[in-house]
Design a protein around this motif. Structure first.
Motif, PDB file in Angstrom:
ATOM      1  N   GLY A 110       1.577   4.458  -2.892  1.00  0.00           N
ATOM      2  CA  GLY A 110       1.305   5.855  -2.579  1.00  0.00           C
ATOM      3  C   GLY A 110       0.023   6.026  -1.776  1.00  0.00           C
ATOM      4  N   VAL A 111      -0.477   4.913  -1.212  1.00  0.00           N
ATOM      5  CA  VAL A 111      -1.684   4.977  -0.376  1.00  0.00           C
ATOM      6  C   VAL A 111      -1.245   5.239   1.070  1.00  0.00           C
ATOM      7  CG1 VAL A 111      -3.658   3.637   0.465  1.00  0.00           C
ATOM      8  CG2 VAL A 111      -2.864   3.325  -1.878  1.00  0.00           C
ATOM      9  N   ARG A 133       5.163   7.626  -6.738  1.00  0.00           N
ATOM     10  CA  ARG A 133       4.829   6.242  -6.395  1.00  0.00           C
ATOM     11  C   ARG A 133       3.750   5.666  -7.301  1.00  0.00           C
ATOM     12  NH1 ARG A 133       5.867   6.217   0.036  1.00  0.00           N
ATOM     13  NH2 ARG A 133       8.058   5.753  -0.197  1.00  0.00           N
ATOM     14  N   ARG A 134       2.967   6.546  -7.905  1.00  0.00           N
ATOM     15  CA  ARG A 134       1.955   6.053  -8.847  1.00  0.00           C
ATOM     16  C   ARG A 134       2.589   5.606 -10.162  1.00  0.00           C
ATOM     17  NH1 ARG A 134      -2.649  10.453  -7.105  1.00  0.00           N
ATOM     18  NH2 ARG A 134      -2.492   9.839  -4.931  1.00  0.00           N
ATOM     19  N   LEU A 152       0.848  -1.215   0.000  1.00  0.00           N
ATOM     20  CA  LEU A 152       0.000   0.000   0.000  1.00  0.00           C
ATOM     21  C   LEU A 152       0.872   1.249   0.000  1.00  0.00           C
ATOM     22  CD1 LEU A 152      -2.722  -0.993   2.618  1.00  0.00           C
ATOM     23  CD2 LEU A 152      -3.130  -0.542   0.216  1.00  0.00           C
ATOM     24  N   ASP A 153       1.902   1.253   0.849  1.00  0.00           N
ATOM     25  CA  ASP A 153       2.783   2.430   0.945  1.00  0.00           C
ATOM     26  C   ASP A 153       3.456   2.716  -0.395  1.00  0.00           C
ATOM     27  OD1 ASP A 153       2.230   2.950   3.590  1.00  0.00           O
ATOM     28  OD2 ASP A 153       3.829   1.682   4.344  1.00  0.00           O
ATOM     29  N   MET A 184      -8.057   3.263  -6.508  1.00  0.00           N
ATOM     30  CA  MET A 184      -7.482   4.317  -5.668  1.00  0.00           C
ATOM     31  C   MET A 184      -7.063   5.557  -6.466  1.00  0.00           C
ATOM     32  SD  MET A 184      -7.769   3.187  -2.651  1.00  0.00           S
ATOM     33  CE  MET A 184      -6.891   4.422  -1.715  1.00  0.00           C
ATOM     34  N   PHE A 185      -6.589   5.324  -7.696  1.00  0.00           N
ATOM     35  CA  PHE A 185      -5.943   6.452  -8.383  1.00  0.00           C
ATOM     36  C   PHE A 185      -6.510   6.822  -9.749  1.00  0.00           C
ATOM     37  CE2 PHE A 185      -2.560   4.405  -5.783  1.00  0.00           C
ATOM     38  CZ  PHE A 185      -2.541   5.371  -4.805  1.00  0.00           C
ATOM     39  N   LEU A 230      11.410   3.686   0.758  1.00  0.00           N
ATOM     40  CA  LEU A 230      10.987   3.159   2.061  1.00  0.00           C
ATOM     41  C   LEU A 230      12.050   3.419   3.122  1.00  0.00           C
ATOM     42  CD1 LEU A 230       9.299  -0.262   1.182  1.00  0.00           C
ATOM     43  CD2 LEU A 230       8.186   1.865   1.772  1.00  0.00           C
ATOM     44  N   LYS A 253       4.372  11.115  -3.554  1.00  0.00           N
ATOM     45  CA  LYS A 253       3.109  10.404  -3.754  1.00  0.00           C
ATOM     46  C   LYS A 253       2.837  10.211  -5.253  1.00  0.00           C
ATOM     47  CE  LYS A 253      -1.285  10.598  -1.342  1.00  0.00           C
ATOM     48  NZ  LYS A 253      -2.186  11.428  -0.564  1.00  0.00           N
ATOM     49  N   PHE A 284      -3.729  -8.691  -1.372  1.00  0.00           N
ATOM     50  CA  PHE A 284      -4.593  -8.395  -0.224  1.00  0.00           C
ATOM     51  C   PHE A 284      -5.548  -9.577   0.001  1.00  0.00           C
ATOM     52  CE2 PHE A 284      -3.753  -4.092  -2.112  1.00  0.00           C
ATOM     53  CZ  PHE A 284      -2.728  -3.798  -1.227  1.00  0.00           C
TER      54      PHE A 284
END
Lengths: 246, 258
Positions: free
Chosen positions: A124-125, B77-78, A120-121, B105-106, B50, B74, B90
């Motif tokens: 970019g969440v 990261r996309r 998730l990180d 999400m994006f 990270l 941010k 997940f």
């Protein structure tokens, strides 16, 4: 020092959690899912426990408060007040801390050790916000329903004692329930539950989010979250009672 | 292109990365190899953001990651896709929902468009009719392919793979290696793969970076790795008898040609 570190870490985590979600639509979906996972799935256990505790409180009060100076409706009155003031909020939330808190800590902890949170990180969440906020909101929104169910079923448990035993008459029990009733007690109980629900979900989320290691550590985090939530609930109970009832 | 300039990272006075400088080109599979504990995972974590190195620059097509603000990071990261060692799908979502997740999400696509895009990504990794299954119901190799599909849904410019073959049988490993290579060339992605699997190195190593005790020890392609005279590199790659034999055959062939 370690405790202070934890308070600091928890505060910083809450800063990340209590922000505007990246995608409101996704967070709303998650909230509904969590209301089901954490709230709806707890209804049965809350109903069972409340029924039996309501019945046992009625019997205990009737047996212990056996004084000719006290009116016969005392049992109903005291049962009602115990249920409304403490059992349906504090004791029920202590039970929820065990059931829901351990569930949250182990779910998030497992996500941590299987790198799902890293995933998730990297996307970019805001992982803390995405995972913990829906659990807090879901539980906080659903807990008043659980409290009200608990109050009603606890009182029904006492009522069943009046029907199926000869310890107390139904009329006396019902009269006791209505005597000196203070409507604020219901509001007081709901306010306490809202605070407790926030504490349960956020503390469990904190312990799960910062798990390091493997399955043993997830288990430990789950236990620690239950212990810490329970202690915090009891401290909050003391503070809220002082603030709201005096 | 990702360019590293003198990247150094320290943990408790121990220098884990020692002034690493190299570049990773788009359309190539760039492999970072090295023994366990050599610092390759730390290097990848620093490149992704990270971890933050104490010194150096990490440039994504000229944009220094270490100078970016939160919003810029941010957005960057996309543009990144990541394949984790254990897939990191997940558990609470189905396979299709996992692949759709980055789009949910994006992107501002409608549900139908998102589902179509996710299904086309699953098709690309040769997975059909498993969208309704949960990650627990599929094999390790399938999980890796779902993770690749999820990594490419947003058409990333950079793809990171951490031990993509770990836990897979040799045949499935080759399928995953080829898939990564094809996707890298098809989308012209800058791909960085962290591995110590020598089969992967020989299949995919367009550009190989060998890290030893936190230091960049050797940099070259798979064609040169077998004949390299770097002792530390040789100790690493010829630890297995198979590769010792491969080296002998290679040297024999070269002598015959000579």
């Amino acid at each position: 020092m370690s405790a202070l570190n934890k308070v600091g870490e928890y505060t910083l985590l809450m800063q990340k959690v209590l922000t505007r979600p990246d995608r409101f639509r996704e967070t709303c979906k998650q909230i509904v899912r969590e209301m089901n996972n954490l709230g709806v799935s707890s209804i049965i256990i809350v109903l069972i426990i409340s029924f039996f505790i309501g019945a046992v409180i009625t019997i205990q009060i009737r047996l212990r408060v056996d004084n000719p100076m006290l009116p016969k409706y005392t049992t109903g009155l005291v049962t009602r007040d115990i249920l409304l003031l403490e059992f349906s909020s504090t004791i029920m939330c202590l039970l929820l801390a065990g059931k829901v808190g351990s569930n949250i800590a182990s779910e998030i902890g497992t996500m941590r050790i299987t790198e799902q949170i890293d995933a998730l990180d990297i996307m970019g969440v805001n992982s803390a916000n995405f995972l913990i906020l829906p659990k807090i909101v879901g539980l906080v929104l659903f807990s008043p329903i659980l409290v009200i169910f608990s109050m009603i079923i606890g009182i029904v448990g006492g009522y069943m004692v009046s029907i199926f035993t000869d310890l107390i008459t139904t009329d006396n029990y019902l009269y006791g329930l209505q005597t000196f009733f203070v409507p604020f007690y219901i509001k007081y109980s709901i306010i306490k539950t809202l605070v407790y629900s926030f504490l349960i979900a956020s503390i469990a989320g904190y312990y799960g989010y910062y798990v390091k290691g493997g399955s043993l550590e997830v288990g430990k985090a789950s236990t620690d979250s239950v212990v810490m939530s329970s202690i915090t609930i009891l401290i909050a109970d003391l503070v809220l009672t002082q603030l709201l009832l005096t | 292109m990702i360019e590293l300039k003198s990247v150094s990272k320290t943990f408790d006075d121990k220098e884990v990365l020692k002034s690493i400088s190299t570049s990773f080109l788009p359309g190539q599979t760039n492999l970072v190899i090295g023994q366990s504990g050599s610092g390759k995972t730390v290097l990848m974590k620093c490149i992704i953001g990270l971890m933050t190195p104490e010194k150096g620059e990490i440039n994504y097509d000229g944009r220094n990651l270490l100078n970016m603000n939160r919003q810029e990071t941010k957005m960057l990261r996309r543009e990144i896709g990541m394949l984790f060692q254990n897939s990191a799908l997940f558990d609470s979502l189905t396979v299709l929902e996992n692949v759709m997740f980055p789009l949910n999400m994006f992107s501002n696509m409608r549900y139908k468009e998102r589902a179509e895009r996710a299904l086309s990504c699953l098709d690309r990794v040769n997975l059909h009719d498993i969208g309704h299954l949960s990650p627990a119901e599929i094999s390790g190799g399938m999980k890796k392919r779902v993770a690749i599909a999820r990594a490419i849904t947003l058409k990333p410019k950079y793809l990171f793979c951490d031990e993509p073959n770990s836990g897979l049988d040799p045949k499935t490993s080759i399928v995953i290696d080829q898939l990564i290579k094809e996707i890298t060339q098809e989308y012209n992605i800058t791909t960085i793969i962290n591995t110590h699997d020598m089969n992967s190195v020989m299949e995919n190593g367009d550009n190989i970076v060998f890290i030893h005790e936190g230091k960049l020890e050797w940099n070259g392609s798979k064609d040169k790795i077998i004949t390299s005279s770097n002792k530390k590199l040789n100790d690493f790659i010829f630890a297995s008898n198979l590769f010792k034999k491969v080296k002998n055959i290679e040297i024999g062939l070269m002598e015959d040609e000579g």
